[in-house]
Design an enzyme around this catalytic site. Structure first.
Site, PDB file in Angstrom:
ATOM      1  CG  HIS A  56     -47.098  20.947 -34.836  1.00 57.91           C
ATOM      2  ND1 HIS A  56     -48.037  21.014 -33.861  1.00 57.91           N
ATOM      3  CD2 HIS A  56     -47.692  21.424 -35.957  1.00 57.91           C
ATOM      4  CE1 HIS A  56     -49.155  21.515 -34.357  1.00 57.91           C
ATOM      5  NE2 HIS A  56     -48.962  21.762 -35.630  1.00 57.91           N
ATOM      6  CG  HIS A 149     -52.939  22.317 -31.798  1.00 62.01           C
ATOM      7  ND1 HIS A 149     -53.313  21.070 -32.247  1.00 62.01           N
ATOM      8  CD2 HIS A 149     -51.611  22.242 -31.567  1.00 62.01           C
ATOM      9  CE1 HIS A 149     -52.243  20.279 -32.265  1.00 62.01           C
ATOM     10  NE2 HIS A 149     -51.202  20.970 -31.869  1.00 62.01           N
ATOM     11  CD  GLU A 151     -55.214  16.655 -30.186  1.00 65.78           C
ATOM     12  OE1 GLU A 151     -53.983  16.461 -30.288  1.00 65.78           O
ATOM     13  OE2 GLU A 151     -55.842  16.458 -29.120  1.00 65.78           O
ATOM     14  CB  THR A 217     -53.872  14.219 -27.076  1.00 63.25           C
ATOM     15  OG1 THR A 217     -53.259  14.865 -28.196  1.00 63.25           O
ATOM     16  CG2 THR A 217     -55.143  13.531 -27.495  1.00 63.25           C
TER      17      THR A 217
HETATM   18  S1  SF4 Z   1     -52.310  12.056 -29.591  1.00 63.95           S
HETATM   19 FE1  SF4 Z   1     -50.425  11.536 -28.541  1.00 63.95          FE
HETATM   20  S2  SF4 Z   1     -49.834   9.572 -29.449  1.00 63.95           S
HETATM   21 FE2  SF4 Z   1     -51.288  10.547 -30.850  1.00 63.95          FE
HETATM   22  S3  SF4 Z   1     -50.067  11.761 -32.277  1.00 63.95           S
HETATM   23 FE3  SF4 Z   1     -50.660  13.147 -30.659  1.00 63.95          FE
HETATM   24  S4  SF4 Z   1     -48.913  13.056 -29.218  1.00 63.95           S
HETATM   25 FE4  SF4 Z   1     -48.768  11.252 -30.534  1.00 63.95          FE
END
Ligand code: SF4
Length: 381
Positions: A56, A149, A151, A217
């Site tokens: 991002h 998001h 992730e 995370t």
């Molecule tokens: S999980 Fe943490 S270490 Fe991995 S890309 Fe995302 S912010 Fe960076």
């Protein structure tokens, strides 16, 4: 060894900058950028696609696009280029956030290899592994994350392939989910309230009997802890359990925040121990981890969330982002007339250090301290 989280003082005389001990690029982002540029180098003449934004940060993404990399989806999963466009010899890079099992299967069906160009951060994979462990013990997975998001969408897809899963974005949603555990709300309401946030076939009665929590995370550590504690207490009350037998219904896990999120947030808390006049947080406006750093700072002092030094219009005006209502605004007289003026500075995990350097350099101009800035930079070279 105990880590030092006190800020670094950059003393420019009338201007004092307190730089967070940990800020900026994390392992996952550096690794992803490295692989992406290597992919461009190793594949001359081939079409190179990225499933979505690499990270991002607009500067990094623009840099990749200028090298001919094409983005398939925007940050919220909206399709920019149809998957039908893809041919077997195209290269597709998976970003640091990872991707869903559905997209991975689609790429494999088209004969596109993803292993070599997969930049999924190992700390994201750790969350997937943790949810698999929880699933194997027959717990339903509650994911604390932003539902749209990249992730969280990827984590949800992996979790849902192993166990019933539901996403909660914040404490308010966690409290609403708790009402289905206690029976205060009826099952019918769940499907409207958690629309697009639960796995297919989620059974509100059966699937909220045993739960475990994992998280995106980059969430705020205190929020994640509070949500896990709240749900744990709800399970204890509902089923008459205590610390000795709570594991019958609530998986005993620590949060799945990554080291960079933890270090950057702890460093901001360390930085906030210093009395200062304002804080500047540098990073992409759609960056989750950066917005949490802003959240911590703005509880204590005036805070300006900016993308780069261009947003510092002059010593009188700054253009900054309010991530709560998602709009940019201009604030006048943001530099109070103090001597020395104390400014706290940090940046998110997807922000190149050069942008922080640019911000500091621009500020020193207003205090006639450019010479000192150059001298200091030489010391670090
Ligand atoms: S999980 Fe943490 S270490 Fe991995 S890309 Fe995302 S912010 Fe960076």
């Amino acid at each position: 060894m105990k880590k030092d989280f006190s800020p670094t003082l950059l003393d420019f005389g009338p201007l004092q900058i307190f730089l967070a001990r940990h800020f900026g690029f994390c392992y996952g982002v550096e690794n992803a950028i490295d692989i992406a540029f290597r992919t461009v180098e190793e594949n001359p003449g081939k079409r190179i696609f990225l499933l979505s934004e690499m990270i991002h940060n607009p500067q990094v993404n623009a840099d990749l696009q200028s090298h001919g990399v094409l983005f398939m989806q925007d940050t919220y999963g909206k399709q920019l280029i149809s998957f039908d466009e893809l041919k077997t010899d195209d290269v597709v890079i998976i970003p640091a956030f990872g991707t869903t099992l559905e997209i991975e299967a689609l790429l494999n069906q088209k004969g596109i290899q993803t292993e070599k160009y997969n930049t999924t951060c190992p700390f994201v994979e750790k969350v997937w592994n943790r949810s698999e462990v929880i699933a194997k013990k027959n717990y339903t997975i509650v994911i604390h994350g932003k539902p749209k998001h990249e992730e969280t969408r990827a984590t949800f897809s992996h979790a849902a392939s192993n166990a019933p899963s539901v996403v909660v974005k914040d404490m308010n949603e966690a409290k609403e989910l708790a009402k289905y555990i206690t029976g205060e709300k009826t099952a019918d309401e769940f499907y409207t309230e958690f629309k697009d946030q639960h796995s297919d076939g989620f059974d509100v009665i059966k699937d909220l009997q045993r739960i475990g929590v994992v998280n995106q995370t980059t969430m705020l550590a205190s929020d994640t802890q509070a949500i896990a504690d709240y749900l744990k207490q709800t399970m204890a009350r509902r089923f008459g359990l205590n610390e000795n037998n709570i594991e019958e219904r609530f998986a005993d896990t620590r949060d799945t925040l990554c080291y960079a999120t933890n270090d950057n947030q702890t460093a901001v808390n360390g930085m906030l121990q210093t009395e200062a006049d304002l804080a500047i947080v540098v990073g992409g406006y759609n960056s989750s981890n950066t917005s949490h750093l802003v959240e911590l700072c703005e509880k204590k002092l005036p805070t300006y969330f900016i993308r780069d030094e261009e947003k510092i219009i002059s010593e009188k005006q700054i253009q900054h982002y309010n991530f709560h209502n998602k709009e940019e605004l201009i604030t006048e007289n943001y530099l109070p007339g103090k001597n020395p003026l104390k400014i706290l500075i940090t940046s998110g995990a997807s922000c190149p250090d050069a942008l922080v350097e640019g911000v500091i350099k621009k500020l020193t101009v207003y205090f006639n301290s450019e010479a000192k800035f150059d001298e200091l930079i030489r010391q670090f070279e």
